[in-house]
Design an enzyme around this catalytic site. Structure first.
Site, short mmCIF file in Angstrom:
data_model
loop_
_atom_site.label_atom_id
_atom_site.label_comp_id
_atom_site.label_asym_id
_atom_site.label_seq_id
_atom_site.Cartn_x
_atom_site.Cartn_y
_atom_site.Cartn_z
N HIS A 156 0.83 -1.23 0.00
CA HIS A 156 0.00 0.00 0.00
C HIS A 156 0.86 1.27 0.00
CE1 HIS A 156 -3.30 -2.73 1.27
NE2 HIS A 156 -2.36 -3.23 2.06
N SER A 277 14.71 22.58 -14.95
CA SER A 277 13.53 23.39 -15.19
C SER A 277 13.97 24.72 -15.76
CB SER A 277 12.79 23.59 -13.86
OG SER A 277 11.98 24.73 -13.93
N LYS A 283 15.73 22.52 -9.62
CA LYS A 283 15.12 21.27 -10.06
C LYS A 283 16.06 20.33 -10.79
CE LYS A 283 10.55 21.28 -9.67
NZ LYS A 283 9.95 20.23 -10.38
N GLU A 290 9.56 9.41 -16.28
CA GLU A 290 8.18 9.87 -16.55
C GLU A 290 7.77 9.57 -18.00
OE1 GLU A 290 7.98 13.51 -13.31
OE2 GLU A 290 8.49 13.96 -15.37
#
Ligand code: ARG
Length: 463
Positions: A156, A277, A283, A290
């Site tokens: 979980h 970024s 970043k 992704e």
């Protein structure tokens, strides 16, 4: 507009119709397979005395010339032709004259395209297997290094019990091993040659289909000519297998994205595999993971699209089947790209061992072991569960982990606790006691890694 037909037509094809119908824009990538198939076909025709040896030699030389010129860039495959088959045949006739017109004896574009697609996907399956093998080697090497790197195992997405990084990676080794074997199964099942099926009902020429099949590296000729020209099952199987590869890569990517967050810091992606970024200077983003996760949808989509395209088709060939190509090409390109990039990302990533181990401790992943400790001292499990629950609550209030409690604190909750509790709940002990086959304990992992090494060397040099 260069077409192989037209004799029974009195009007030119409408330009929009021509463009809508044409497949040259994408099937041009099968030029080498198309030529290879044609060469085998004329070899067989000559063996069967349907063509003379001189005709075979002229056609073969012409086909070799086309291949060489396409490869060198001196011959361009242009949109002027309807499909790759028309391109090759028209060029052959231009080159060698009328004898080129004999190439298509005893053949239809229906069995020809079925063959080209099989030759193409068979090569690609080999490449996919090679890429999966490289990924399995990276996983295997990492597993060997991380048999003692303790980390929390999750259910979980909540910390559950301590495992090792080798054990976690081992789960992916199993997934990609199955993917590899699935591809091998597909390759074996699809390895039958459709050439000689003709348009749908075979031909009246005395073709030797087994001979052509053997020349092209197939195990045998297909059994039924109607099925030969209309079977796209192997493409559906391949899309399904690639969807499963992508699903595995996507799950792993999701974990890497989570592990790479500031909150987890279990891993750090290599600079070469991260992106920045344009506005936020701090970043370092996991774009590759992704994108792999995102591209999974494309491959699933191709599977759904082909299943749907096939579902209402009567026997035998229907033009709907031309839709198989762009779907399969795109899914293959996507899957190959994703496996390659993912392997590089995994291979260059740093695992923060200390952070992982601290996280396992901080998350009470040794709570089950604390309960088992009490059980060994004679406390019934249900009572032990309650006692350890109270320990956890106490730790949460004091913001400490189980190993940071003093013995007095332990005894205040249950007098059964002794000094040896610290040893029993040490992360190393918790992992090492898990020795059943498939568990993360050092001995069990050693056996799994040895078995993986044996299997990897067994598949070396195999398909
Ligand atoms: N471009 C076609 C395909 O991909 C080749 C077969 C054409 N056959 C036909 N009867 N129109 O399926």
């Amino acid at each position: 507009m260069a077409q192989l037909w037209g004799g029974r037509f009195t009007k030119e094809t409408d330009r929009l119709v021509y463009n809508f119908n044409a497949s040259i824009g994408f099937d041009r990538r099968m030029y080498a397979q198309d030529i290879r198939g044609s060469k085998a076909h004329v070899d067989m025709l000559a063996k069967q005395k349907i063509l003379t040896e001189a005709e075979r030699d002229a056609i073969t030389a012409g086909l070799d010339g086309i291949l060489a010129d396409v490869e060198s860039g001196s011959l361009e495959i242009t949109e002027e032709y309807e499909d790759i088959h028309s391109f090759v045949e028209a060029n052959l006739i231009d080159r060698i004259g009328d004898v080129g017109k004999k190439l298509h004896t005893g053949r239809s574009r229906n069995d020809q395209v079925a063959l080209d697609m099989k030759l193409y996907t068979r090569d690609e399956i080999d490449e996919l297997q090679g890429l999966l093998k490289a990924l399995l080697h990276v996983l295997h090497d990492l597993m060997k290094v991380h048999t003692e790197t303790v980390m929390p195992g999750f259910t979980h997405l909540q910390k559950a019990q301590p495992i090792t990084l080798a054990h976690h990676l081992g789960a992916y080794f199993e997934m990609f091993r199955r993917d590899y074997l699935r591809l091998r199964d597909i390759r074996r099942r699809m390895n039958e040659c459709p050439l000689g099926a003709g348009a749908l009902a075979g031909t009246t020429y005395p073709l030797d289909r087994e001979y052509t099949a053997a020349l092209l590296g197939f195990d045998r000729a297909t059994a039924n000519s109607m099925d030969s020209v209309s079977d796209r099952d192997y493409l559906i199987e391949l899309l399904s297998a690639m969807s499963t590869v992508m699903m595995h890569l996507s799950r792993f990517s999701e974990e890497i994205i989570i592990w790479n967050t500031n909150e987890y810091r279990f891993v750090e992606l290599d600079d070469a595999y991260s992106t920045g970024s344009s506005i936020m200077p701090q970043k370092k983003n996991p774009d590759i993971a992704e994108l792999v996760r995102g591209k999974t949808g494309r491959v699933y989509g191709a599977l759904m699209a082909l299943l749907t395209a096939m579902k209402g088709l009567p026997l035998a060939y229907n033009k709907d089947m031309q839709e198989d190509k762009e779907l399969v090409y795109d899914a293959i390109d996507t899957t190959k790209g994703c496996i390659t990039l993912f392997t590089g990302m995994l291979n260059t990533m740093t695992f923060q061992k200390d952070v992982m181990e601290a996280s396992a401790k901080g998350g009470f992943t040794n709570a089950t072991d604390a309960a088992d400790y009490l059980v060994k001292k004679g406390v019934p499990f249900r009572d032990a569960h309650g006692i350890v629950g109270a320990l956890v609550l106490y730790c949460i209030e004091k913001n400490i982990s189980l190993d940071q409690m003093t013995l007095e604190e332990y005894k205040a909750i249950s007098p059964v606790f002794e000094q040896d509790v610290y040893e029993a709940i040490a992360m190393k002990t918790c992992v090492e006691k898990r020795l059943t086959k498939g568990a993360p304990g050092a001995e069990a992992m050693k056996a799994a890694i040895e078995e993986n090494a044996r299997w990897l060397s067994e598949i070396e040099g195999q398909q």
